[in-house]
Motif scaffolding. Structure first.
Motif, PDB file in Angstrom:
ATOM      1  N   SER A   1       0.835  -1.199   0.000  1.00 40.30           N
ATOM      2  CA  SER A   1       0.000   0.000   0.000  1.00 40.30           C
ATOM      3  C   SER A   1       0.862   1.237   0.000  1.00 40.30           C
ATOM      4  O   SER A   1       1.662   1.458   0.888  1.00 40.30           O
ATOM      5  N   ARG A   2       0.723   2.048  -1.040  1.00 40.94           N
ATOM      6  CA  ARG A   2       1.431   3.322  -1.103  1.00 40.94           C
ATOM      7  C   ARG A   2       0.733   4.363  -0.251  1.00 40.94           C
ATOM      8  O   ARG A   2       1.254   5.414   0.028  1.00 40.94           O
ATOM      9  N   ARG A   3      -0.503   4.072   0.166  1.00 36.74           N
ATOM     10  CA  ARG A   3      -1.318   5.095   0.807  1.00 36.74           C
ATOM     11  C   ARG A   3      -0.925   5.350   2.247  1.00 36.74           C
ATOM     12  O   ARG A   3      -0.977   6.473   2.720  1.00 36.74           O
ATOM     13  N   GLY A   4      -0.549   4.276   2.965  1.00 33.82           N
ATOM     14  CA  GLY A   4      -0.109   4.508   4.330  1.00 33.82           C
ATOM     15  C   GLY A   4       1.091   5.422   4.355  1.00 33.82           C
ATOM     16  O   GLY A   4       1.242   6.274   5.227  1.00 33.82           O
ATOM     17  N   LEU A   5       1.976   5.233   3.369  1.00 32.61           N
ATOM     18  CA  LEU A   5       3.142   6.102   3.272  1.00 32.61           C
ATOM     19  C   LEU A   5       2.740   7.523   2.953  1.00 32.61           C
ATOM     20  O   LEU A   5       3.302   8.488   3.461  1.00 32.61           O
ATOM     21  N   LEU A   6       1.723   7.669   2.104  1.00 31.06           N
ATOM     22  CA  LEU A   6       1.269   9.014   1.755  1.00 31.06           C
ATOM     23  C   LEU A   6       0.731   9.726   2.981  1.00 31.06           C
ATOM     24  O   LEU A   6       1.093  10.860   3.279  1.00 31.06           O
ATOM     25  N   ILE A   7      -0.132   9.046   3.720  1.00 30.47           N
ATOM     26  CA  ILE A   7      -0.781   9.689   4.862  1.00 30.47           C
ATOM     27  C   ILE A   7       0.248  10.054   5.917  1.00 30.47           C
ATOM     28  O   ILE A   7       0.228  11.138   6.495  1.00 30.47           O
ATOM     29  N   ALA A   8       1.221   9.175   6.152  1.00 31.79           N
ATOM     30  CA  ALA A   8       2.224   9.447   7.172  1.00 31.79           C
ATOM     31  C   ALA A   8       3.274  10.429   6.692  1.00 31.79           C
ATOM     32  O   ALA A   8       3.859  11.157   7.478  1.00 31.79           O
ATOM     33  N   GLY A   9       3.502  10.438   5.387  1.00 28.23           N
ATOM     34  CA  GLY A   9       4.649  11.154   4.879  1.00 28.23           C
ATOM     35  C   GLY A   9       4.416  12.520   4.311  1.00 28.23           C
ATOM     36  O   GLY A   9       5.364  13.218   3.992  1.00 28.23           O
ATOM     37  N   THR A  10       3.163  12.941   4.126  1.00 31.46           N
ATOM     38  CA  THR A  10       2.946  14.221   3.460  1.00 31.46           C
ATOM     39  C   THR A  10       2.400  15.302   4.360  1.00 31.46           C
ATOM     40  O   THR A  10       2.240  16.429   3.932  1.00 31.46           O
ATOM     41  N   ALA A  11       2.142  14.995   5.609  1.00 27.49           N
ATOM     42  CA  ALA A  11       1.585  16.028   6.469  1.00 27.49           C
ATOM     43  C   ALA A  11       2.533  17.203   6.619  1.00 27.49           C
ATOM     44  O   ALA A  11       2.137  18.372   6.509  1.00 27.49           O
ATOM     45  N   VAL A  12       3.817  16.891   6.836  1.00 29.77           N
ATOM     46  CA  VAL A  12       4.786  17.975   6.985  1.00 29.77           C
ATOM     47  C   VAL A  12       4.973  18.698   5.665  1.00 29.77           C
ATOM     48  O   VAL A  12       5.034  19.926   5.603  1.00 29.77           O
TER      49      VAL A  12
ATOM     50  N   ASP B   1       1.192  10.675  -6.278  1.00 32.41           N
ATOM     51  CA  ASP B   1       0.852  10.532  -4.870  1.00 32.41           C
ATOM     52  C   ASP B   1       1.815  11.404  -4.065  1.00 32.41           C
ATOM     53  O   ASP B   1       2.597  12.165  -4.630  1.00 32.41           O
ATOM     54  N   GLY B   2       1.753  11.291  -2.763  1.00 27.56           N
ATOM     55  CA  GLY B   2       2.618  12.114  -1.923  1.00 27.56           C
ATOM     56  C   GLY B   2       3.548  11.296  -1.061  1.00 27.56           C
ATOM     57  O   GLY B   2       4.018  11.774  -0.032  1.00 27.56           O
ATOM     58  N   ALA B   3       3.821  10.063  -1.493  1.00 26.98           N
ATOM     59  CA  ALA B   3       4.652   9.167  -0.678  1.00 26.98           C
ATOM     60  C   ALA B   3       6.011   9.799  -0.387  1.00 26.98           C
ATOM     61  O   ALA B   3       6.680  10.302  -1.280  1.00 26.98           O
ATOM     62  N   ASN B   4       6.398   9.768   0.878  1.00 29.64           N
ATOM     63  CA  ASN B   4       7.686  10.290   1.342  1.00 29.64           C
ATOM     64  C   ASN B   4       8.287   9.207   2.234  1.00 29.64           C
ATOM     65  O   ASN B   4       8.414   9.361   3.452  1.00 29.64           O
ATOM     66  N   PRO B   5       8.667   8.063   1.647  1.00 33.96           N
ATOM     67  CA  PRO B   5       8.832   6.825   2.407  1.00 33.96           C
ATOM     68  C   PRO B   5      10.059   6.721   3.291  1.00 33.96           C
ATOM     69  O   PRO B   5      10.135   5.811   4.121  1.00 33.96           O
ATOM     70  N   TRP B   6      11.037   7.608   3.129  1.00 29.73           N
ATOM     71  CA  TRP B   6      12.272   7.477   3.919  1.00 29.73           C
ATOM     72  C   TRP B   6      12.340   8.480   5.062  1.00 29.73           C
ATOM     73  O   TRP B   6      13.371   8.628   5.696  1.00 29.73           O
ATOM     74  N   ARG B   7      11.224   9.136   5.333  1.00 28.75           N
ATOM     75  CA  ARG B   7      11.207  10.152   6.388  1.00 28.75           C
ATOM     76  C   ARG B   7      11.607   9.568   7.738  1.00 28.75           C
ATOM     77  O   ARG B   7      12.408  10.145   8.484  1.00 28.75           O
ATOM     78  N   SER B   8      11.051   8.406   8.070  1.00 25.89           N
ATOM     79  CA  SER B   8      11.341   7.809   9.377  1.00 25.89           C
ATOM     80  C   SER B   8      12.796   7.347   9.489  1.00 25.89           C
ATOM     81  O   SER B   8      13.291   7.100  10.586  1.00 25.89           O
ATOM     82  N   SER B   9      13.482   7.247   8.349  1.00 30.49           N
ATOM     83  CA  SER B   9      14.887   6.829   8.351  1.00 30.49           C
ATOM     84  C   SER B   9      15.846   8.000   8.222  1.00 30.49           C
ATOM     85  O   SER B   9      17.061   7.796   8.104  1.00 30.49           O
ATOM     86  N   GLY B  10      15.305   9.206   8.213  1.00 28.92           N
ATOM     87  CA  GLY B  10      16.180  10.371   8.269  1.00 28.92           C
ATOM     88  C   GLY B  10      16.287  11.200   7.016  1.00 28.92           C
ATOM     89  O   GLY B  10      16.993  12.215   7.003  1.00 28.92           O
ATOM     90  N   VAL B  11      15.599  10.825   5.941  1.00 31.07           N
ATOM     91  CA  VAL B  11      15.638  11.618   4.709  1.00 31.07           C
ATOM     92  C   VAL B  11      14.219  11.891   4.245  1.00 31.07           C
ATOM     93  O   VAL B  11      13.399  10.968   4.142  1.00 31.07           O
ATOM     94  N   SER B  12      13.910  13.145   3.998  1.00 31.72           N
ATOM     95  CA  SER B  12      12.602  13.506   3.452  1.00 31.72           C
ATOM     96  C   SER B  12      12.782  14.660   2.491  1.00 31.72           C
ATOM     97  O   SER B  12      13.746  15.424   2.575  1.00 31.72           O
ATOM     98  N   GLU B  13      11.855  14.778   1.597  1.00 29.37           N
ATOM     99  CA  GLU B  13      11.848  15.863   0.627  1.00 29.37           C
ATOM    100  C   GLU B  13      10.555  16.654   0.796  1.00 29.37           C
ATOM    101  O   GLU B  13       9.471  16.065   0.890  1.00 29.37           O
ATOM    102  N   THR B  14      10.674  17.960   0.865  1.00 28.53           N
ATOM    103  CA  THR B  14       9.492  18.811   0.940  1.00 28.53           C
ATOM    104  C   THR B  14       9.003  19.079  -0.478  1.00 28.53           C
ATOM    105  O   THR B  14       9.616  19.849  -1.219  1.00 28.53           O
TER     106      THR B  14
END
Length: 635
Positions: A3-14, A338-351
């Protein structure tokens, strides 16, 4: 299925919050904003709302005024066309097809993408057999491999064996050797080799796909993933790999994306390290012309537009690819991101700079329907192809829809059970209302990419999905992944063909045709949205009664509103005259473009009655159909 969606919901709020905050800054001031429908529609608090696709909610608006504004929201013409296509075929065909993965690492060798053939005309035949009116290709998935000859990364189809017809000749081998030596510092090294040697005329997967689709009479869409594993920073990636190896060696369970990284632990990301790199936001020109760029004269002369934006390295990369898509492959009817930002919890994210992205898309192609974009389309809330029983196309937003990924602006999130009732649209924090219809995505197989050990859904299962999506005011986005031989599997073709035939058999003959009053029946049974029935004197509730030509058995009912006038119905019932009394045979809440009601058993009646019990404004019924399943066919 991943599911790409869980990543989207967790990863795009910021990211959404950052993009919203940036809306007032000059981040993309040189890119023209979308037309100010919202500002034009504000009006006075007590004035009558006029039809628009987006409107601002004033803090002084009463609940009644907000509901009146919602009733005046109508779709943009491209949204109407998109919804009436009903079923879109989704195609995932890329690096993951050949690695047997759902989620790639971004470190894959381009040589892995090596189909023996790619028969895209066969794909289109399969999609047409299913009754699809639009198809959409994944141009780039989360692994970052691009299936068209982009200028901006070496991790593309140009660097794969597929780019050549047979074994690369001597000229091609020499050019590729130079590109391989230069790729670490030159992101367009392989692009400069694109015309050298025995090039495969069908090497551009995206271009071939779009040409084949248009030839087949299909509208087209493109999915360009914002997440990009090939662009992960190399230094960070080394630490990331070490952590995953340690986790694996300690007996820990790896996620699907961690597993692909572990499998490719001896390789580095294939791109330039632009994703989440912390690069500065600076003034950029889109398109960013590269050495030897074949667009130089057209851009300098103004035949192709250019834009000034403020962007970091990755947002500039993504904007440049959007520019390529729309100026080289358009018109594009739907753009999917989509808005998946999947590596945020590992220390890398893109705005993600959604404001700049949406402005560029609108400037280049205002009629494109953008997934999660302003007045575009939204995720239905699951990957099972099922819409809500109460599915509103008019939804609230907590900020300007042009400034953030639309799903993050829904007050309860995209998976909320209640997406747009009166209580939700009048709730706290609502700043805008917009036409934002649901798209129900699902794959014919358990995975989004083809895997040899998986099997497709049956034709009957696809019919059920049609009823739970199109039949509940959504568009069905049905993924059909081709295999490593570059064809849609025979089993998938059989399911698609059976599905298309079943839907045609079920809904070809409307048993209401010939009913009286004649003009009313004709308006409700013709294929035109704009021919509709509404009650006299603009009433908000209504009763419509029709007399059939004879006593008729039916086991399903289809209703539809003229959505060009908005979505209004909140509660309805359908009654049948069985000879002595009216009997309620079906009830529902919203209707929208389509509502299909399956009855538990056939009903025989010579009169039918539709009661609109509650409505936000005058209802306009465009469709009413009675149908009966052939006992020998499927439901």
């Amino acid at each position: 299925m991943i599911s790409r969606r869980g990543l989207l919901i967790a990863g795009t709020a910021v990211a959404a919050a950052s993009a919203s905050a940036a809306a007032a800054a000059p981040a993309a001031a040189a890119v023209p904003a979308a037309p100010a429908d919202a500002a034009a529609a504000r009006g006075s608090a007590g004035g009558r709302a006029r039809p628009v696709s987006v409107v601002a909610v004033d803090p002084a608006d009463t609940a009644q005024e907000i509901i009146a504004k919602a009733a005046a929201i109508v779709p943009r013409p491209p949204q109407v066309a998109w919804q009436t296509r009903e079923v879109t075929g989704f195609t995932h065909f890329g690096m993951n097809t050949f690695t047997d993965r759902e989620w790639g690492s971004g470190c894959e060798d381009e040589a892995t993408f090596a189909p023996s053939e790619v028969d895209i005309d066969q794909w289109m035949q399969a999609y047409r057999a299913a009754g699809m009116k639009q198809v959409m290709l994944t141009a780039k998935h989360h692994d970052g491999f691009v299936v068209y000859p982009t200028r901006y990364t070496n991790h593309s189809v140009i660097a794969s064996p597929w780019w050549y017809r047979g074994v690369p000749d001597a000229a091609a081998r020499a050019a590729r050797a130079r590109a391989a030596a230069e790729r670490a510092t030159d992101p367009w090294a392989y692009w400069r080799t694109r015309d050298t040697g025995n090039v495969n005329p069908d090497g551009d997967i995206l271009g071939t796909y779009l040409r084949a689709a248009r030839k087949a009479g299909l509208k087209v869409g493109v999915y360009l993933s914002p997440a990009d594993g090939a662009e992960l920073p190399h230094a960070w990636h080394e630490t990331f790999v070490a952590d995953i190896v340690a986790k694996h060696d300690a007996g820990g369970s790896l996620s699907i994306e961690e597993q692909s990284t572990y499998d490719d632990r001896d390789r580095s990301p294939a791109g330039m390290g632009r994703y989440g790199s912390g690069s500065p936001v600076t003034a950029r020109t889109i398109p960013t012309l590269v050495p030897g760029d074949d667009r130089t004269d057209a851009v300098r002369s103004g035949r192709l537009p250019s834009f000034r934006v403020m962007a970091d390295d990755y947002n500039a990369y993504y904007l440049n690819q959007l520019y390529e898509l729309f100026t080289q492959y358009g018109p594009i009817d739907e753009l999917w991101l989509d808005g998946a930002n999947p590596w945020r919890s590992s220390g890398v994210s893109e705005t993600y700079d959604f404001t700049s992205w949406f402005r560029l898309i609108h400037a280049l192609s205002p009629d494109t329907v953008t997934f999660a974009g302003p007045q575009g389309t939204r995720w239905v809330g699951n990957e099972g192809g099922s819409a809500r029983l109460t599915e509103w196309s008019v939804t609230p937003a907590t900020a300007d829809p042009a400034t953030a990924h639309g799903e993050t602006l829904l007050p309860g999130g995209p998976q909320a059970a209640d997406i747009g009732s009166d209580a939700v649209i009048t709730g706290p924090g609502v700043k805008f209302l917009q036409w934002f219809p649901a798209e129900a995505d699902v794959s014919i197989r358990p995975g989004w990419f083809w895997h040899p050990d998986e099997h497709p859904k049956t034709a009957q299962q696809l019919v059920d999905l049609y009823h739970s999506s199109v039949g509940r005011n959504a568009v069905l986005l049905l993924n059909v992944p081709p295999n490593t031989s570059g064809r849609v599997d025979d089993a998938d073709v059989a399911s698609l063909t059976g599905f298309g035939q079943a839907i045609d058999d079920l809904y070809r003959h409307n048993l209401l045709r010939g009913a009286r009053p004649t003009r009313t029946a004709e308006a409700l049974t013709d294929p035109h949205l704009s021919s509709s029935w509404s009650p006299a004197a603009g009433a908000g509730t209504a009763t419509l009664e029709l007399t059939l030509r004879k006593a008729t058995a039916f086991d399903r009912i289809r209703l539809g509103e003229d959505i060009t006038r908005g979505q209004h119905v909140q509660q309805f019932a359908v009654d049948a005259w069985t000879g002595t009394t009216w009997t309620t045979v079906a009830t529902g809440t919203t209707i929208g473009y389509a509502r299909i009601l399956l009855l538990p058993a056939p009903v025989t009646a010579d009169r039918i009655r539709v009661r609109v019990i509650q409505s936000r404004a005058t209802p306009h019924l465009s469709t009413l159909g009675l149908y009966l399943k052939d006992p020998a066919g499927g439901r």
